[in-house]
Scaffold this motif. Structure first.
Motif, PDB file in Angstrom:
ATOM      1  N   SER A 404       0.832  -1.206   0.000  1.00 22.33           N
ATOM      2  CA  SER A 404       0.000   0.000   0.000  1.00 22.33           C
ATOM      3  C   SER A 404       0.867   1.255   0.000  1.00 22.33           C
ATOM      4  CB  SER A 404      -0.917   0.016   1.230  1.00 22.33           C
ATOM      5  OG  SER A 404      -1.782  -1.098   1.227  1.00 22.33           O
ATOM      6  N   GLU A 405       0.267   2.378  -0.373  1.00 19.71           N
ATOM      7  CA  GLU A 405       0.957   3.662  -0.366  1.00 19.71           C
ATOM      8  C   GLU A 405       0.016   4.740   0.161  1.00 19.71           C
ATOM      9  OE1 GLU A 405       4.099   3.471  -4.093  1.00 19.71           O
ATOM     10  OE2 GLU A 405       2.046   4.150  -4.487  1.00 19.71           O
ATOM     11  N   TYR A 406       0.585   5.672   0.892  1.00 18.74           N
ATOM     12  CA  TYR A 406      -0.177   6.784   1.439  1.00 18.74           C
ATOM     13  C   TYR A 406       0.648   8.056   1.290  1.00 18.74           C
ATOM     14  CZ  TYR A 406      -2.351   2.697   3.558  1.00 18.74           C
ATOM     15  OH  TYR A 406      -2.918   1.473   3.741  1.00 18.74           O
ATOM     16  N   SER A 407      -0.017   9.188   1.206  1.00 14.94           N
ATOM     17  CA  SER A 407       0.736  10.445   1.089  1.00 14.94           C
ATOM     18  C   SER A 407       1.561  10.685   2.349  1.00 14.94           C
ATOM     19  CB  SER A 407      -0.231  11.604   0.843  1.00 14.94           C
ATOM     20  OG  SER A 407      -0.871  11.471  -0.406  1.00 14.94           O
ATOM     21  N   TYR A 408       0.936  10.489   3.510  1.00 11.76           N
ATOM     22  CA  TYR A 408       1.616  10.732   4.785  1.00 11.76           C
ATOM     23  C   TYR A 408       1.352   9.562   5.736  1.00 11.76           C
ATOM     24  CZ  TYR A 408       1.742  15.485   2.961  1.00 11.76           C
ATOM     25  OH  TYR A 408       1.938  16.582   2.154  1.00 11.76           O
ATOM     26  N   VAL A 409       2.344   9.212   6.523  1.00 13.92           N
ATOM     27  CA  VAL A 409       2.151   8.173   7.531  1.00 13.92           C
ATOM     28  C   VAL A 409       2.777   8.604   8.848  1.00 13.92           C
ATOM     29  CG1 VAL A 409       2.108   6.297   5.839  1.00 13.92           C
ATOM     30  CG2 VAL A 409       4.251   6.876   6.960  1.00 13.92           C
ATOM     31  N   ASP A 410       2.157   8.182   9.928  1.00 16.61           N
ATOM     32  CA  ASP A 410       2.765   8.233  11.255  1.00 16.61           C
ATOM     33  C   ASP A 410       3.098   6.792  11.634  1.00 16.61           C
ATOM     34  OD1 ASP A 410       2.645  10.952  11.594  1.00 16.61           O
ATOM     35  OD2 ASP A 410       0.760  10.932  12.731  1.00 16.61           O
ATOM     36  N   ILE A 411       4.330   6.570  12.054  1.00 18.89           N
ATOM     37  CA  ILE A 411       4.804   5.223  12.373  1.00 18.89           C
ATOM     38  C   ILE A 411       4.984   5.104  13.880  1.00 18.89           C
ATOM     39  CG2 ILE A 411       6.646   3.538  12.019  1.00 18.89           C
ATOM     40  CD1 ILE A 411       7.264   5.055   9.370  1.00 18.89           C
ATOM     41  N   LEU A 412       4.311   4.138  14.482  1.00 17.20           N
ATOM     42  CA  LEU A 412       4.399   3.915  15.925  1.00 17.20           C
ATOM     43  C   LEU A 412       5.220   2.658  16.192  1.00 17.20           C
ATOM     44  CD1 LEU A 412       0.665   4.562  16.953  1.00 17.20           C
ATOM     45  CD2 LEU A 412       2.497   6.221  16.558  1.00 17.20           C
ATOM     46  N   LEU A 413       6.243   2.809  17.031  1.00 16.07           N
ATOM     47  CA  LEU A 413       7.104   1.679  17.398  1.00 16.07           C
ATOM     48  C   LEU A 413       7.066   1.505  18.910  1.00 16.07           C
ATOM     49  CD1 LEU A 413      10.183   2.543  15.109  1.00 16.07           C
ATOM     50  CD2 LEU A 413       8.281   0.994  14.596  1.00 16.07           C
ATOM     51  N   PRO A 414       5.946   0.977  19.442  1.00 14.73           N
ATOM     52  CA  PRO A 414       5.842   0.789  20.901  1.00 14.73           C
ATOM     53  C   PRO A 414       6.785  -0.285  21.396  1.00 14.73           C
ATOM     54  CG  PRO A 414       3.965  -0.173  19.785  1.00 14.73           C
ATOM     55  CD  PRO A 414       4.738   0.559  18.741  1.00 14.73           C
ATOM     56  N   GLU A 415       7.138  -0.178  22.666  1.00 15.15           N
ATOM     57  CA  GLU A 415       8.054  -1.139  23.279  1.00 15.15           C
ATOM     58  C   GLU A 415       7.439  -2.531  23.237  1.00 15.15           C
ATOM     59  OE1 GLU A 415      11.133  -0.966  26.985  1.00 15.15           O
ATOM     60  OE2 GLU A 415       9.090  -0.289  27.344  1.00 15.15           O
ATOM     61  N   SER A 416       8.276  -3.520  22.932  1.00 15.86           N
ATOM     62  CA  SER A 416       7.789  -4.886  22.805  1.00 15.86           C
ATOM     63  C   SER A 416       8.909  -5.860  23.126  1.00 15.86           C
ATOM     64  CB  SER A 416       7.285  -5.134  21.380  1.00 15.86           C
ATOM     65  OG  SER A 416       7.020  -6.504  21.162  1.00 15.86           O
ATOM     66  N   LYS A 417       8.524  -7.041  23.637  1.00 21.11           N
ATOM     67  CA  LYS A 417       9.515  -8.093  23.875  1.00 21.11           C
ATOM     68  C   LYS A 417      10.038  -8.654  22.554  1.00 21.11           C
ATOM     69  CE  LYS A 417       7.596  -9.540  28.338  1.00 21.11           C
ATOM     70  NZ  LYS A 417       6.956 -10.647  29.096  1.00 21.11           N
ATOM     71  N   GLU A 418       9.191  -8.576  21.512  1.00 20.27           N
ATOM     72  CA  GLU A 418       9.595  -9.035  20.199  1.00 20.27           C
ATOM     73  C   GLU A 418      10.399  -7.932  19.506  1.00 20.27           C
ATOM     74  OE1 GLU A 418       9.149 -12.019  18.816  1.00 20.27           O
ATOM     75  OE2 GLU A 418       8.173 -12.724  20.652  1.00 20.27           O
TER      76      GLU A 418
END
Length: 448
Positions: A404-418
């Motif tokens: 997929s493609e979008y003009s703008y994205v916000d990327i969330l990288l929450p803390e995870s054990k993985e």
């Protein structure tokens, strides 16, 4: 004894798990003779590389199949029409290659013109094939996902579409996602093009190559920097690195607005971390303003491509499911009768031409129980009770965003054990065409 030996190999085993989840078949390592003797069951040490037994056998089968394809003779075709003048030099060279080769690996990042190159190749291939064999060729377009293969098929000129079979790999191989075929079937088209090859796991790739007639020409198309297959192993990337077949790389991006984004994403693999904000700075209320709401029951489908929130997790406070539900709940409290609610199909329904990963816009009417959903590829809306399984998609997982493609994205990288992979971040960043923001919770630092 097995568990004792495994504890002895614990550091190597942990590293091996990390590398295989990132797409490697094994890890290069030097073991002394004593350690080689104590190797736990389930691990294989071969040519200074440590493997999980399953991945070792997958690699050996893949190498054998690649060698067989390379030894096969394929009749050269005379290119009676030159490549399209709209193609750049790299695309023209890739187009010419398949006329002389049995197998071609076509690599390129987002915006490099992979799909455009294929769409311009097919017409001149058909003409060349007809000229030599006095019949029309049989062509198969396949991909891991129905969404991808139908997107590729739409790019083919209308006049040539009746000659082309368009199927997912699962359907072409006569298997379901739950049941793997033991015996290969027969795929004997004259030209087979497989898109999104980076998503194909080793078992699937091996079964596909076993099923494919050696006389069939094959083009594997993909971006090896994107997320590796969920099942582990990355055969497309492996075939490129081993130079198993003729390989053409389409450099850069043809979209002027995202060249810097592509450069920043590629820099991940050179050890350069992107700029990011703390995840606590992510403001849901600011995000809500980026989802335009209607004053009536119209459906501006183009809004689907404007803005999207991508999360590395599906569940949790910053997971895609909770973020989507929170946005929906907040928007329902605002004034106005209607909402534009993005939804994503999560299960294929061929009769309705709706496939896993496709997005539409639901016109949510606060005064009604039945709502209508508009999809870009359908001429009529679908009443919400008739939809196949789906989910609200203000936010989606990075895995779901592939293709997929979008003009703008916000990327969330929450803390995870993985742990996340550079491929996670690369995939998320390259979904944006104009701009992006990254909100990180101590995950990027683990990559460098």
């Amino acid at each position: 004894m097995f568990y004792k030996n495994l504890l002895e190999f614990y550091p190597e085993f942990v590293e091996l798990l990390k590398k295989t989840s990132a797409g490697n078949f094994g890890i290069p390592i030097s073991l002394d003779l004593q350690k080689q003797k104590n190797l736990p069951k389930g691990l294989v040490y071969n040519e200074n590389t440590l493997y999980i037994e399953r991945f070792f056998h997958q690699k050996m089968v893949l190498e054998d199949l690649a060698q067989k394809r390379n030894k096969a003779c394929v009749e050269k075709l005379l290119m009676i029409y030159p490549p399209d003048v709209l193609l750049n030099e790299a695309q023209k060279e890739a187009t010419k290659a398949i006329f002389n080769e049995a197998t071609l690996l076509l690599q390129g990042g987002p915006g490099s013109g992979k799909t455009f190159t294929i769409s311009r190749l097919i017409p001149i291939f058909i003409k060349a094939f007809e000229h030599k064999f006095k019949r029309k060729p049989r062509i198969l377009l396949a991909a891991q996902t129905a969404k991808a293969v139908h997107h590729l098929a739409k790019q083919i000129p209308t006049d040539f579409q009746p000659l082309i079979r368009v199927e997912t790999l699962h359907k072409a191989l006569k298997i379901s996602k739950q049941i793997r075929s033991i015996e290969p079937c027969v795929i004997d088209e004259d030209l087979v093009i497989v898109d999104e090859s980076s998503m194909i796991d080793a078992d699937m790739m091996n079964l596909f190559l076993q099923s494919l007639e050696l006389r069939s020409r094959l083009i594997l198309v993909g971006d090896p920097y994107q997320l590796p297959p969920i099942e582990g192993g990355a055969p497309f990337k492996f075939l490129i690195e081993k130079k198993a077949f003729c390989h053409h790389f389409l450099p850069g991006s043809l979209r002027a607005e995202n060249k810097q984004i592509i450069e920043d994403a590629n820099a991940l693999f050179l050890g350069k971390a992107p700029y990011s904000f703390s995840i606590e700075q992510f403001d849901l209320n600011l995000s809500i303003e980026k989802f335009p709401q209607p004053h009536d029951a119209t459906a501006p489908i183009q809004h689907l491509q404007q803005y999207k929130i991508l999360s590395s997790l599906k569940v949790g406070p910053f997971g895609s499911q909770k973020i989507s539900q929170d946005i929906f709940n907040l928007l329902k409290t605002k004034k106005g009768r209607y909402l534009h609610v993005p939804i994503m199909i999560t299960q294929n329904n061929e009769k309705m031409s709706l496939f896993n990963g496709q997005e539409g816009v639901m016109i949510y009417d606060k005064f009604k129980e039945v709502h209508h959903v508009f999809f870009p590829h359908l001429s009529e809306p679908v009443p919400s009770p008739l939809l196949p399984p789906h989910e609200i998609s203000y936010a989606i997982s990075i895995h779901k965003s592939q293709g997929s493609e979008y003009s703008y994205v916000d990327i969330l990288l929450p803390e995870s054990k993985e742990p996340i992979l550079k491929e996670h971040l690369y995939t998320a960043m390259t979904r944006a065409k104009k701009g992006l923001q990254i909100f990180d919770q101590n995950m990027i630092s683990s990559l460098f």
